[in-house]
Design an enzyme around this catalytic site. Structure first.
Site, PDB file in Angstrom:
ATOM      1  N   ASP A 126       0.156   1.451   9.611  1.00 48.63           N
ATOM      2  CA  ASP A 126      -0.433   0.892  10.832  1.00 48.63           C
ATOM      3  C   ASP A 126       0.554   0.873  12.014  1.00 48.63           C
ATOM      4  OD1 ASP A 126      -2.699   0.478   9.337  1.00 48.63           O
ATOM      5  OD2 ASP A 126      -2.297  -1.639   8.962  1.00 48.63           O
ATOM      6  N   GLN A 179      -6.583   8.535   4.833  1.00 49.02           N
ATOM      7  CA  GLN A 179      -5.508   8.393   5.808  1.00 49.02           C
ATOM      8  C   GLN A 179      -4.160   8.113   5.183  1.00 49.02           C
ATOM      9  OE1 GLN A 179      -7.239   5.702   9.248  1.00 49.02           O
ATOM     10  NE2 GLN A 179      -8.507   5.666   7.437  1.00 49.02           N
ATOM     11  N   ARG A 180      -4.189   7.610   3.959  1.00 50.52           N
ATOM     12  CA  ARG A 180      -2.919   7.232   3.323  1.00 50.52           C
ATOM     13  C   ARG A 180      -2.458   8.260   2.307  1.00 50.52           C
ATOM     14  NH1 ARG A 180      -3.626   0.985   2.046  1.00 50.52           N
ATOM     15  NH2 ARG A 180      -3.318   1.699  -0.081  1.00 50.52           N
ATOM     16  N   GLY A 210       0.814  -1.217   0.000  1.00 51.09           N
ATOM     17  CA  GLY A 210       0.000   0.000   0.000  1.00 51.09           C
ATOM     18  C   GLY A 210       0.847   1.267   0.000  1.00 51.09           C
ATOM     19  N   ARG A 262     -25.271  14.796  18.695  1.00 50.56           N
ATOM     20  CA  ARG A 262     -25.243  13.482  18.050  1.00 50.56           C
ATOM     21  C   ARG A 262     -24.043  12.665  18.511  1.00 50.56           C
ATOM     22  NH1 ARG A 262     -25.991  15.198  11.747  1.00 50.56           N
ATOM     23  NH2 ARG A 262     -28.190  15.725  11.861  1.00 50.56           N
ATOM     24  N   GLY A 292      -6.595  -0.027  10.372  1.00 55.65           N
ATOM     25  CA  GLY A 292      -6.022  -0.813  11.461  1.00 55.65           C
ATOM     26  C   GLY A 292      -6.699  -2.159  11.506  1.00 55.65           C
ATOM     27  N   ARG A 293      -6.102  -3.110  10.784  1.00 55.18           N
ATOM     28  CA  ARG A 293      -6.731  -4.437  10.691  1.00 55.18           C
ATOM     29  C   ARG A 293      -6.484  -5.264  11.946  1.00 55.18           C
ATOM     30  NH1 ARG A 293      -5.632  -6.691   4.777  1.00 55.18           N
ATOM     31  NH2 ARG A 293      -6.579  -4.998   3.657  1.00 55.18           N
TER      32      ARG A 293
HETATM   33  O1  F6P Z   1      -1.886  -2.244   5.989  1.00 57.67           O
HETATM   34  C1  F6P Z   1      -2.135  -0.931   5.727  1.00 57.67           C
HETATM   35  C2  F6P Z   1      -3.565  -0.692   5.359  1.00 57.67           C
HETATM   36  O2  F6P Z   1      -3.626   0.682   5.246  1.00 57.67           O
HETATM   37  C3  F6P Z   1      -4.632  -1.243   6.296  1.00 57.67           C
HETATM   38  O3  F6P Z   1      -4.795  -0.540   7.476  1.00 57.67           O
HETATM   39  C4  F6P Z   1      -5.834  -1.264   5.403  1.00 57.67           C
HETATM   40  O4  F6P Z   1      -6.798  -2.189   5.818  1.00 57.67           O
HETATM   41  C5  F6P Z   1      -5.236  -1.670   4.119  1.00 57.67           C
HETATM   42  O5  F6P Z   1      -3.914  -1.215   4.100  1.00 57.67           O
HETATM   43  C6  F6P Z   1      -5.983  -1.230   2.915  1.00 57.67           C
HETATM   44  O6  F6P Z   1      -5.332  -1.714   1.790  1.00 57.67           O
HETATM   45  P1  F6P Z   1      -5.878  -1.575   0.319  1.00 57.67           P
HETATM   46  O7  F6P Z   1      -5.614  -0.193  -0.108  1.00 57.67           O
HETATM   47  O8  F6P Z   1      -5.100  -2.562  -0.463  1.00 57.67           O
HETATM   48  O9  F6P Z   1      -7.341  -1.903   0.362  1.00 57.67           O
END
Ligand code: F6P
Length: 358
Positions: A140, A284-285, A12, A175, A183-184
């Site tokens: 993560d 977030q990314r 990712g 609300r 965060g898996r």
């Molecule tokens: O492992 C990093 C992560 O950002 C996880 O928190 C998230 O579930 C996953 O990657 C999402 O990945 P993708 O973009 O492949 O769906």
């Protein structure tokens, strides 16, 4: 011809990757080396080799940019891990092809910037005679072998900003606002983002929650006259009497998602309060890395070049005690760093009246 090294980014995308690439190129340039950036992760190693020469001109101005200028993928011929740990062997002919491409290009060693799965692939390349150095990457922040990874701080900053904004509606409308974050397996993003953003309830995979306890926390706030509430839930959060919400994909992977909406529905059903869910997802990314991630990324990149210069192959850069160090890749894979349920961070959160729904 100048001595050559290669670099690739795998898995990712993540803020700070370009800072790593810039660090690699500038440190290598000082040693008189040329850097080949292989495109789209390991796939760039397939014959005839898909790469770009990363020189000073190519890396100019990339530090503030999110993502990776050489592309990445979590799919393809080199995937060595499926889901949460099922290992796959990269086909011997694929590795042999990659070795041939690297040998023909005169690449002395390869820097692999990636997460646990990519490091598992790196080990297989190393075992086949390709000189590899790893740079850990995961927003993560859940690798045991390094105290911190770049990308995490940027992700937490996005969560904090989202929570600051959600407070507005929570307070104005009385609300409950639920924010689902990444965060898996590890709840670090939810925990740090939640504390920084003043969340009242934080749900993480390491502390299974119960809907009744969440409703209790919301009612306690109401009783004190605070009628809005903010809930942060990690996508991998686990109900005490249920399952994680994951959905199989066509590639045999699992995608997480949906726990935020289900928590919101249960809160509304139990408390009668209007409750809304917002899923932060890939916001977030994305975007520019924070100061910390630019510095960390630069340090990881520079250290990776130093390790090649010292012929320390099969090792991964590791950040420990404020210093860049190294660990064998073999010791780094398969070791997740989870949130200790009784650790100081959780205790701190509880001290400021955060409920974990337990
Ligand atoms: O492992 C990093 C992560 O950002 C996880 O928190 C998230 O579930 C996953 O990657 C999402 O990945 P993708 O973009 O492949 O769906």
């Amino acid at each position: 011809m100048k001595p050559r090294i290669g670099v690739l980014t795998s898995g990712g995308d993540c803020p700070g990757l370009n800072a790593v690439l810039r660090g690699v190129v500038l440190a290598a340039d000082k040693l008189g080396w040329e850097v080949l950036g292989f495109r789209d992760g390991f796939e760039g190693l397939l014959p005839p080799g898909d790469f770009v020469v990363l020189d000073r001109a190519r890396i100019a101005g990339i530090m503030p940019r999110g993502g990776t200028v050489i592309g990445t993928t979590s799919r393809g011929h080199f995937v060595a891990k499926i889901g949460a740990g099922t290992k796959a062997i990269v086909a011997a002919e694929v590795i042999a092809d990659a070795r041939k491409v690297l040998a023909e290009l005169g690449v002395r060693a390869l820097i692999i910037v990636g997460g646990d799965g990519s490091m598992t692939t790196a080990l297989q390349l190393q075992a086949a005679g390709i000189n590899c150095v790893g740079v850990p990457k995961t927003i993560d922040n859940d690798l045991e072998a390094t105290a911190m990874t770049f990308g995490f701080d940027s992700a937490v900053a996005v969560v904090m900003d989202a929570l600051d904004r959600l407070h507005t509606t929570a307070t104005s409308h009385k609300r409950v606002m639920v924010l689902e974050v990444m965060g898996r397996h590890a709840g670090w993003i939810a925990l740090h983002g939640g504390i920084a953003g003043g969340a009242h309830i934080i749900l993480i995979p390491e502390i299974p929650f119960h809907h009744d306890r969440i409703a209790d926390a919301v009612r306690r706030r109401d009783a004190r006259g605070s009628h809005g509430a903010i809930v942060v839930v990690a996508e991998g959060a686990l109900p005490q009497d249920g399952q994680q919400m994951l959905h199989p994909t066509t590639s045999g992977e699992y995608r997480f998602g949906g726990v935020g909406e289900s928590v919101a529905l249960e809160i509304a059903a139990r408390t009668g309060k209007e409750t809304r869910c917002c899923v932060l997802g890939h916001l977030q990314r994305g975007g520019a890395p924070t100061t910390l991630d630019r510095i960390l990324g630069t340090r990881f990149g520079v250290k990776a070049v130093q390790l090649i210069n010292e012929d320390q192959y099969g090792s991964m850069v590791s950040y420990q005690n404020y210093q860049m160090q190294q660990v064998p890749i073999a010791d780094a894979v398969n070791r997740l760093r989870l949130v200790p349920p009784d650790g100081q961070m959780v205790q701190t959160a509880r001290a400021v009246e955060v409920s974990f729904g337990d």
